[in-house]
Design a protein around this motif. Structure first.
Motif, mmCIF file in Angstrom:
data_model
loop_
_atom_site.group_PDB
_atom_site.id
_atom_site.type_symbol
_atom_site.label_atom_id
_atom_site.label_comp_id
_atom_site.label_asym_id
_atom_site.label_seq_id
_atom_site.Cartn_x
_atom_site.Cartn_y
_atom_site.Cartn_z
ATOM 1 N N THR A 17 67.361 107.911 -30.897
ATOM 2 C CA THR A 17 66.554 107.453 -31.749
ATOM 3 C C THR A 17 65.442 106.592 -30.588
ATOM 4 O O THR A 17 64.338 106.644 -30.775
ATOM 5 N N ALA A 46 64.696 99.762 -30.577
ATOM 6 C CA ALA A 46 64.897 101.010 -31.399
ATOM 7 C C ALA A 46 66.313 101.428 -30.994
ATOM 8 O O ALA A 46 67.070 101.988 -31.638
ATOM 9 N N GLN A 49 69.214 99.271 -31.973
ATOM 10 C CA GLN A 49 69.591 99.267 -33.442
ATOM 11 C C GLN A 49 69.676 100.619 -34.133
ATOM 12 O O GLN A 49 70.222 100.581 -35.172
ATOM 13 N N ARG A 51 67.333 102.784 -35.059
ATOM 14 C CA ARG A 51 66.158 102.726 -35.885
ATOM 15 C C ARG A 51 64.863 102.989 -35.264
ATOM 16 O O ARG A 51 64.813 102.280 -34.317
ATOM 17 N N LYS A 53 62.112 102.420 -36.065
ATOM 18 C CA LYS A 53 61.353 101.342 -36.358
ATOM 19 C C LYS A 53 62.243 99.858 -36.533
ATOM 20 O O LYS A 53 62.721 99.823 -37.597
ATOM 21 N N PRO A 54 62.452 99.309 -35.446
ATOM 22 C CA PRO A 54 63.461 98.219 -35.218
ATOM 23 C C PRO A 54 63.031 97.008 -36.125
ATOM 24 O O PRO A 54 61.644 96.963 -36.212
ATOM 25 N N SER A 55 63.643 95.906 -36.204
ATOM 26 C CA SER A 55 63.387 94.876 -36.739
ATOM 27 C C SER A 55 64.324 93.586 -36.445
ATOM 28 O O SER A 55 65.538 93.802 -36.216
ATOM 29 N N GLN A 168 70.456 90.353 -36.902
ATOM 30 C CA GLN A 168 69.809 91.498 -35.980
ATOM 31 C C GLN A 168 69.624 91.018 -34.444
ATOM 32 O O GLN A 168 69.265 91.943 -33.667
ATOM 33 N N CYS A 332 57.883 94.771 -32.718
ATOM 34 C CA CYS A 332 58.227 95.475 -33.810
ATOM 35 C C CYS A 332 57.393 95.695 -34.982
ATOM 36 O O CYS A 332 57.324 97.235 -35.321
#
Length: 351
Positions: A17, A46, A49, A51, A53-55, A168, A332
């Motif tokens: 990722t 990224a 997490q 992902r 597209k992390p947050s 998060q 992000c």
């Protein structure tokens, strides 16, 4: 010693990722690398997490507090009663970190590990009563093994609550009159660095006060020098309950897969201890700011850390890390919401 959970493996980074996120950065409508550290942050998050597209919208801030026996040596400009008074200020909403947490819509948890007032009972504070502060580490170990392990577990328990809440990002803060003395002593032992390079004014000591503080730390480091190669015992010898809780929290975050934003000098010393105990946790640590305490630069260098802000801060409480959260969120957003060259029908640079 009880089962050493802090040595359990840390969660591995999702490298696939991370690579996908790095590729996305190369396709966004900007010159490659033009957003500098913000690009690296988004790619790192990224991978942490899992992902592309992390947050970091859901933020958990835990303030760990404890008193320090070394204050008996006259190393602080403030009386120990301030520790308990600030706990009331945290939950009352009047402290800097309280304001920042509100602005960030973050969850704020306040944990009293052990102050000089064992009867302290404030609504909204988790009182653990590990002890009436640590012992004076100029005369012996700051805490027993049992107390140290309880403090490590307190940090882990906060992280488990954060995970259950869907956090998060984890920020640890600290409060404890005398804790820059403890942090400086720990840094001196861990880095084998002269105390004069590490000790600073803390809450506002003058030149004579800092000189006295240096002498106190030198005595303590010499007393416990035979165990300086044992990071855990050094923590128990020279640390504070709140510093041990931070160590436990950082290690638990790495094991549970939650990114950490490390605050200032004291929190960075806890991060260094965490990395010495379990090197795999280093990848989970982001660093919010470079503080004004002289020792902070040395600790950051030892960690290979690139902090996000350099604003001359020395408050603690997690405040510097909290101030950096908007930068993480914007990193992000830029990563996730900017158009690619193809999406925007913008000509890319020639291959």
């Amino acid at each position: 010693m009880s089962q050493a959970w802090w040595l359990n493996p840390c969660k591995p980074i999702d490298h696939a990722t991370r690579e996908q996120a790095a590729e996305r950065q190369q396709q966004l409508t900007k010159p490659a690398g033009s957003l500098g550290q913000l690009e690296a942050l988004a790619v790192q998050l990224a991978g942490l997490q899992g992902r592309v597209k992390p947050s970091v919208e859901s933020v958990w801030i835990a303030i760990f507090a404890g008193d320090h026996g070394v204050v008996a040596e006259g190393v602080s400009a403030f009386p120990q009663a301030v520790t308990g008074q600030m706990l009331a200020n945290f939950v009352g909403g009047g402290a800097a970190i309280s304001v920042l947490a509100r602005q960030l819509l973050a969850t704020l948890e306040v944990i009293d590990l052990g102050t000089i007032d064992p009867a302290l009972n404030l609504p909204g504070v988790r009182h653990l009563h590990i002890g009436p502060g640590t012992a004076n580490f100029v005369l012996g170990a700051a805490m027993t093994t049992e107390q140290g392990e309880q403090a490590l577990q307190a940090g882990r328990d906060s992280v488990l609550r954060a995970v259950a809440h869907g956090a998060q990002l984890f920020i640890g803060g600290e409060m404890g009159i005398g804790n820059t003395t403890a942090a400086s002593a720990l840094a001196c032992a861990l880095l084998d660095c002269p105390v004069t390079h590490l000790a600073g004014p803390g809450t506002g000591l003058d030149v004579a006060g800092v000189s006295h503080k240096v002498q106190v730390i030198e005595r303590a480091v010499a007393l416990h020098a035979s165990q300086r190669d044992d990071a855990l015992q050094t923590l128990f010898n020279l640390g504070g309950f709140e510093i041990a809780a931070l160590v436990g929290a950082y290690l638990a975050c790495a094991q549970e897969g939650v990114a950490v934003l490390v605050d200032g000098f004291i929190c960075s010393v806890a991060a260094l201890l965490a990395v010495r105990l379990n090197p795999g946790c280093r990848e989970w640590l982001l660093f919010g700011h470079r503080g004004a305490e002289p020792g902070h630069r040395h600790v950051l260098d030892a960690l290979g850390a690139e902090p996000l802000l350099d604003l001359g801060l020395r408050l603690g409480e997690g405040s510097g890390a909290a101030l950096a959260v908007p930068l993480l969120r914007l990193a992000c957003d830029l990563h996730g919401q900017m158009a690619t060259f193809a999406e925007a029908a913008v000509a890319d640079r020639p291959a």
